[in-house]
Design an enzyme around this catalytic site. Structure first.
Site, short mmCIF file in Angstrom:
data_model
loop_
_atom_site.label_atom_id
_atom_site.label_comp_id
_atom_site.label_asym_id
_atom_site.label_seq_id
_atom_site.Cartn_x
_atom_site.Cartn_y
_atom_site.Cartn_z
N ASP A 1 18.12 -25.14 -45.55
CA ASP A 1 18.50 -25.93 -44.45
C ASP A 1 19.70 -25.58 -43.70
O ASP A 1 20.83 -25.46 -44.53
CB ASP A 1 18.30 -27.53 -44.53
N ASP B 1 13.90 -25.85 -32.40
CA ASP B 1 12.94 -26.89 -32.25
C ASP B 1 13.64 -28.03 -31.55
O ASP B 1 14.98 -28.31 -31.71
CB ASP B 1 12.78 -27.76 -33.63
N TYR C 1 8.62 -16.40 -30.30
CA TYR C 1 8.49 -17.53 -29.15
C TYR C 1 8.86 -17.27 -27.87
O TYR C 1 8.15 -17.63 -27.07
CB TYR C 1 9.24 -18.68 -29.69
N THR D 1 12.22 -12.68 -29.30
CA THR D 1 11.80 -13.40 -30.35
C THR D 1 10.27 -13.51 -30.16
O THR D 1 9.48 -13.56 -29.03
CB THR D 1 12.57 -14.61 -30.33
N1 SAM Z 1 13.67 -18.03 -33.97
C1 SAM Z 1 12.28 -18.02 -34.07
C2 SAM Z 1 11.52 -17.44 -32.43
O1 SAM Z 1 12.45 -17.35 -31.69
O2 SAM Z 1 10.59 -17.01 -32.50
C3 SAM Z 1 11.48 -19.08 -34.31
C4 SAM Z 1 11.54 -20.38 -33.45
S1 SAM Z 1 10.70 -21.57 -34.39
C5 SAM Z 1 10.54 -22.84 -32.80
C6 SAM Z 1 12.17 -22.82 -34.92
C7 SAM Z 1 12.47 -22.23 -36.46
O3 SAM Z 1 13.39 -22.86 -36.75
C8 SAM Z 1 11.40 -22.96 -37.26
O4 SAM Z 1 10.66 -21.79 -38.12
C9 SAM Z 1 12.04 -24.08 -38.05
O5 SAM Z 1 11.39 -24.09 -39.47
C10 SAM Z 1 13.59 -23.41 -37.91
N2 SAM Z 1 14.45 -24.53 -38.34
C11 SAM Z 1 14.30 -25.73 -37.58
N3 SAM Z 1 15.35 -26.41 -37.98
C12 SAM Z 1 16.02 -25.48 -39.11
C13 SAM Z 1 16.94 -25.92 -40.04
N4 SAM Z 1 17.77 -27.04 -39.95
N5 SAM Z 1 17.17 -24.98 -40.90
C14 SAM Z 1 16.71 -23.77 -40.91
N6 SAM Z 1 15.64 -23.64 -40.20
C15 SAM Z 1 15.20 -24.44 -39.38
#
Ligand code: SAM
Length: 212
Positions: free
Chosen positions: A95, A117, A194, A192
């Protein structure tokens, strides 16, 4: 983000050389870990890693670390690394709240936040990766001239992120509410996973670059 838990993902992470374990031991020593003197850039919330693979391939003189908290998501990135390993790319399954346990003061040159997110409820604002709380953490691990690059399709989250800059002396280097109409900011842009999805749905992409 909806998460499908993949059985065995934790075991793959535990046995993969591409995912650094006991990451606290490398605090202040990440360049040594990569066995070179190149700068270290991180992506927080890397998902399956599409962006980082492209970046690491195109920039062999930069070390990249991808941070993702869910083993089931990171799994795909590990499979890609096994097919085509890259010396300048490593992953951490953790995290982002633990960033300061893992990176020393001024150790990181650039932080990427891609499609973080949105956590739409007000009471969850602190969990948003561009929040003032996280910006405080980033400030401590970034080099003096370090930059944060943030992209999102979510205008509400982007407005929030811009407002958060007032708490901590951040300066806006560049920003746009429509990256693909901004020739300067879009130059050399790496998509990316997304981003591809939201673009195909016709959503404009917002981006900022900030520094202190
Ligand atoms: N960056 C990628 C993209 O643009 O395709 C993935 C976007 S996805 C919506 C957000 C990712 O951030 C998820 O895989 C989630 O598990 C991760 N994430 C969210 N909060 C996090 C945190 N506090 N620490 C580590 N990873 C986190």
């Amino acid at each position: 983000m909806r998460l499908r838990k993949i059985p065995g993902a934790e075991d793959v992470i535990a046995s993969s050389d591409y995912v650094v374990k006991n990451e606290e031991n490398y605090k202040g020593k990440w360049r040594e870990k990569f066995q070179n003197g190149y700068p270290v850039y991180i992506e927080i919330g890397m998902g399956k890693g599409q962006f980082l693979f492209e970046m690491a391939k195109s920039n062999p003189n930069i070390n990249y670390i991808g941070i993702e908290r869910y083993a089931s998501v990171l799994l795909r990135a590990i499979q890609k690394m096994e097919e085509k390993p890259l010396k300048n790319l490593l992953f951490l399954c953790m995290d982002a709240r633990r960033l300061e346990d893992v990176f020393g003061e001024g150790e990181i040159e650039k932080i990427y936040l891609n499609f973080s997110d949105p956590w739409p409820k007000d009471r969850h604002a602190k969990r948003r990766l561009p929040s003032r709380e996280f910006l405080g953490l980033y400030s401590r691990i970034l080099t003096k001239n370090g930059r944060i690059e943030f992209k999102t399709d979510n205008k509400g989250l982007f407005d929030f992120a811009l407002e958060e800059l007032d708490y901590g002396g951040w300066k806006l280097e560049k920003s746009t509410y429509d990256l693909y109409k901004d020739k300067d900011m879009c130059k050399g842009n790496i998509m990316t996973e997304y981003e591809e999805k939201f673009l195909s749905q016709g959503s404009p992409i917002c981006k900022y670059i900030i520094y202190r």
